[in-house]
Structure formats: structure tokens, C-alpha cells
Scaffold this active site. Structure first.
Site, PDB file in Angstrom:
ATOM      1  N   ASN A 188      -5.249   2.659 -13.391  1.00 33.44           N
ATOM      2  CA  ASN A 188      -4.137   1.594 -12.645  1.00 33.44           C
ATOM      3  C   ASN A 188      -2.954   2.135 -12.806  1.00 33.44           C
ATOM      4  O   ASN A 188      -2.501   2.836 -13.868  1.00 33.44           O
ATOM      5  CB  ASN A 188      -4.394   0.298 -13.396  1.00 33.44           C
ATOM      6  CG  ASN A 188      -3.475  -0.988 -12.968  1.00 33.44           C
ATOM      7  OD1 ASN A 188      -3.333  -1.135 -11.869  1.00 33.44           O
ATOM      8  ND2 ASN A 188      -2.688  -1.412 -13.748  1.00 33.44           N
ATOM      9  N   HIS A 234       0.874   0.888 -13.098  1.00 35.21           N
ATOM     10  CA  HIS A 234       1.808  -0.241 -13.778  1.00 35.21           C
ATOM     11  C   HIS A 234       3.275   0.041 -13.620  1.00 35.21           C
ATOM     12  O   HIS A 234       3.538   1.000 -14.090  1.00 35.21           O
ATOM     13  CB  HIS A 234       1.367  -0.764 -15.007  1.00 35.21           C
ATOM     14  CG  HIS A 234       2.183  -2.017 -15.350  1.00 35.21           C
ATOM     15  ND1 HIS A 234       1.939  -3.218 -14.852  1.00 35.21           N
ATOM     16  CD2 HIS A 234       3.106  -2.196 -16.336  1.00 35.21           C
ATOM     17  CE1 HIS A 234       2.762  -4.093 -15.283  1.00 35.21           C
ATOM     18  NE2 HIS A 234       3.861  -3.352 -15.917  1.00 35.21           N
ATOM     19  N   GLY A 250       0.755  -1.201  -0.004  1.00 35.99           N
ATOM     20  CA  GLY A 250      -0.035  -0.046   0.086  1.00 35.99           C
ATOM     21  C   GLY A 250       0.799   1.164  -0.234  1.00 35.99           C
ATOM     22  O   GLY A 250       0.417   2.335   0.515  1.00 35.99           O
ATOM     23  N   THR A 251       1.925   1.243  -0.433  1.00 38.29           N
ATOM     24  CA  THR A 251       2.645   2.623  -0.668  1.00 38.29           C
ATOM     25  C   THR A 251       2.078   3.584  -1.710  1.00 38.29           C
ATOM     26  O   THR A 251       2.319   4.769  -1.218  1.00 38.29           O
ATOM     27  CB  THR A 251       4.363   2.124  -1.116  1.00 38.29           C
ATOM     28  OG1 THR A 251       4.351   1.711  -2.208  1.00 38.29           O
ATOM     29  CG2 THR A 251       4.849   1.356  -0.221  1.00 38.29           C
ATOM     30  N   ASN A 252       1.478   3.047  -2.529  1.00 43.28           N
ATOM     31  CA  ASN A 252       0.817   3.945  -3.550  1.00 43.28           C
ATOM     32  C   ASN A 252      -0.423   4.587  -2.818  1.00 43.28           C
ATOM     33  O   ASN A 252      -0.720   5.760  -3.097  1.00 43.28           O
ATOM     34  CB  ASN A 252       0.457   3.118  -5.004  1.00 43.28           C
ATOM     35  CG  ASN A 252       1.760   3.302  -5.935  1.00 43.28           C
ATOM     36  OD1 ASN A 252       1.927   4.266  -6.392  1.00 43.28           O
ATOM     37  ND2 ASN A 252       2.301   1.929  -5.903  1.00 43.28           N
TER      38      ASN A 252
HETATM   39  C1  GAR Z   1       3.421  -1.276  -7.223  1.00 41.98           C
HETATM   40  O1  GAR Z   1       4.838  -1.267  -7.971  1.00 41.98           O
HETATM   41  C2  GAR Z   1       2.369  -1.005  -8.337  1.00 41.98           C
HETATM   42  O2  GAR Z   1       2.680  -0.410  -9.719  1.00 41.98           O
HETATM   43  C3  GAR Z   1       2.642  -2.457  -8.589  1.00 41.98           C
HETATM   44  O3  GAR Z   1       2.294  -3.333  -7.497  1.00 41.98           O
HETATM   45  C4  GAR Z   1       3.145  -2.764  -6.589  1.00 41.98           C
HETATM   46  C5  GAR Z   1       2.299  -2.242  -5.206  1.00 41.98           C
HETATM   47  O4  GAR Z   1       2.800  -1.775  -4.345  1.00 41.98           O
HETATM   48  N1  GAR Z   1       1.279  -3.021  -9.621  1.00 41.98           N
HETATM   49  C6  GAR Z   1       1.233  -3.772 -10.600  1.00 41.98           C
HETATM   50  O5  GAR Z   1       1.982  -4.351 -10.808  1.00 41.98           O
HETATM   51  C7  GAR Z   1       0.013  -3.990 -11.051  1.00 41.98           C
HETATM   52  N2  GAR Z   1       0.241  -4.803 -12.442  1.00 41.98           N
HETATM   53  P1  GAR Z   1       2.204  -0.853  -3.060  1.00 41.98           P
HETATM   54  O6  GAR Z   1       1.364  -1.847  -2.427  1.00 41.98           O
HETATM   55  O7  GAR Z   1       3.243  -0.701  -2.180  1.00 41.98           O
HETATM   56  O8  GAR Z   1       1.423   0.151  -3.649  1.00 41.98           O
END
Ligand code: GAR
Length: 209
Positions: free
Chosen positions: A108, A110, A12-14
Site C-alpha cells: 500500500n 500512504h 489513479g495517478t499512482n
Molecule cells: C494518494 O495520495 C495515495 O497515497 C492516497 O490516496 C491518493 C490517491 O491518489 N492513499 C491513501 O490515502 C491510502 N490510505 P491517486 O488515485 O491519484 O493515486
């Protein structure tokens, strides 16, 4: 006020980047009404709870078909009257029902420059492993509207990040997040909330202020 529903599957950093940008006033007139995880026990749910955002898990595993999962998600987001759905590290997919209910209202993030290193099986750390294996010098992140095929919808924003000779998938993943993802995802939400994104076929035009 734009009501945002967020889908997560992991750390969940995003999600945190979005929360921070709402709290510091960069995202004005935006509110996260619900956070939904496809997996139980992930840290993203804790982050939401720490900021008093309603959060729950709707486990993908408990649904036999994608159609059934879509129905559950649509019902949940309708209940919270979400107007924009943000996939912030969501590692499941949106099927036809979900896509139709929120056409061009699901975005989304990516972790690569689409159309490179994307599609089925390219998620999380994997695009970064493949980038290093292939030897490309530049990677980055992409925010796009979601359509039925994986990572296929119209592109809203992209940001490039240089690959270093001594990068590991982990160091590269961290830099792509810090230098690209945590910036362009909130920026895309801001543009959406200001009504400045116009989809024309495969292209997204950004309307000037
Ligand atoms: C992020 O790098 C995001 O871009 C990727 O998963 C990670 C989640 O990190 N998403 C994908 O690969 C979607 N195809 P987070 O939970 O720390 O945000």
C-alpha cells in the site's frame, strides 16, 4: 513475469506512475493483469482502459460485510493469477480473508511518514490537512506491506518531503505525490519483483544486488 493486480478508488495517478514505469522499461518482467476499483466511474479505470489493461469495478458499497468483499476480491485476483496486489490509492481496507490469502503480497502507498498521520480516517487529502494543522516541517510517503490494522504492516520504503510555510493541503498533496509517491511505489514493486524484499518481523530488509 510478475503478475500484478492493482486496487484503486480515485484518480489513479499512482496507477499511472506504475504503467509509465512498465512502459519505459524501469519495471522489467512486470505486467498489470487487472485493475479493480472500489468505486464506480473513477478516472483510474479510464487510465487502465487507455492502456488496454483489463479493468472493472467491484463496489465496496454492494457488499454487506468486509468478509464478503474480501471473498470477491480474492476470487477476482485468483482468476487473474495475480501474484502481487498493489493498493494504489485504494480507500477501502483489506480484511482477514484477503490478508491471509495474500500474506505479505499486498503493498500500500500512504501519503505520510508512518507512524505519523496514518490509521483509520487518514486517507486522501486528510493526512495533508492534519500535517499543516499540526505544523510539522517534514512529511512524505510510505510504502508498506498490508496487515490487518490500518497502515500497520512492515515498512518497505519512505521518502521525506519538506512542508512549506505557504502550503495548502492541495499543494502539499501534489508535491508529496510528485516528489515521493510516484517514485517509491514503482521502486517497491521493482524490489519485490526482483525478490529483494525480506520480511523479518516488523522489518523489511532490502537485499543488495
Ligand atoms: C494518494 O495520495 C495515495 O497515497 C492516497 O490516496 C491518493 C490517491 O491518489 N492513499 C491513501 O490515502 C491510502 N490510505 P491517486 O488515485 O491519484 O493515486
Amino acid at each position: 513475469m510478475l503478475k500484478i493486480g492493482i486496487l484503486v478508488s480515485g484518480g489513479g495517478t499512482n496507477l499511472q506512475a506504475i504503467i509509465d514505469k512498465i512502459e519505459n522499461g524501469y519495471l522489467k518482467d512486470c505486467s498489470i493483469v487487472t485493475v479493480v476499483s472500489s468505486r464506480p466511474g473513477v478516472f483510474a479505470l479510464e487510465r487502465a482502459k487507455n492502456h488496454n489493461i483489463p479493468a472493472c469495478c467491484i463496489p465496496r458499497k454492494e457488499f454487506e460485510s468486509l468478509n464478503d468483499y474480501d471473498e470477491a476480491l480474492v476470487e477476482h485476483f485468483k482468476k487473474y493469477q495475480a501474484e502481487l496486489i498493489v493498493m494504489a490509492g485504494f480507500l477501502s481496507m483489506a480484511g482477514e480473508k484477503f490478508n491471509t490469502a495474500y500474506k505479505h503480497r499486498i503493498i500500500n502507498i500512504h501519503p505520510s511518514l508512518i507512524p505519523s498521520f496514518c490509521g483509520k480516517g487518514f486517507y486522501g487529502i486528510i493526512p495533508h490537512q492534519k500535517v499543516i494543522e499540526y505544523g510539522v516541517k517534514v512529511t512524505g510517503a510510505t510504502v508498506h506491506f498490508v496487515e490487518l490494522e490500518y497502515d500497520s504492516g512492515p515498512i518497505i520504503l519512505q521518502k521525506a518531503v519538506c512542508v512549506k510555510d505557504d502550503d495548502t493541503p492541495e499543494t502539499l498533496q501534489k508535491r508529496v505525490m510528485e516528489e515521493a509517491e510516484w517514485t517509491i511505489l514503482p521502486e517497491a514493486i521493482k524490489l519485490f519483483s526482483e525478490g529483494r524484499l525480506k520480511v523479518e518481523g516488523r522489518k523489511v530488509k532490502i537485499i543488495e544486488n
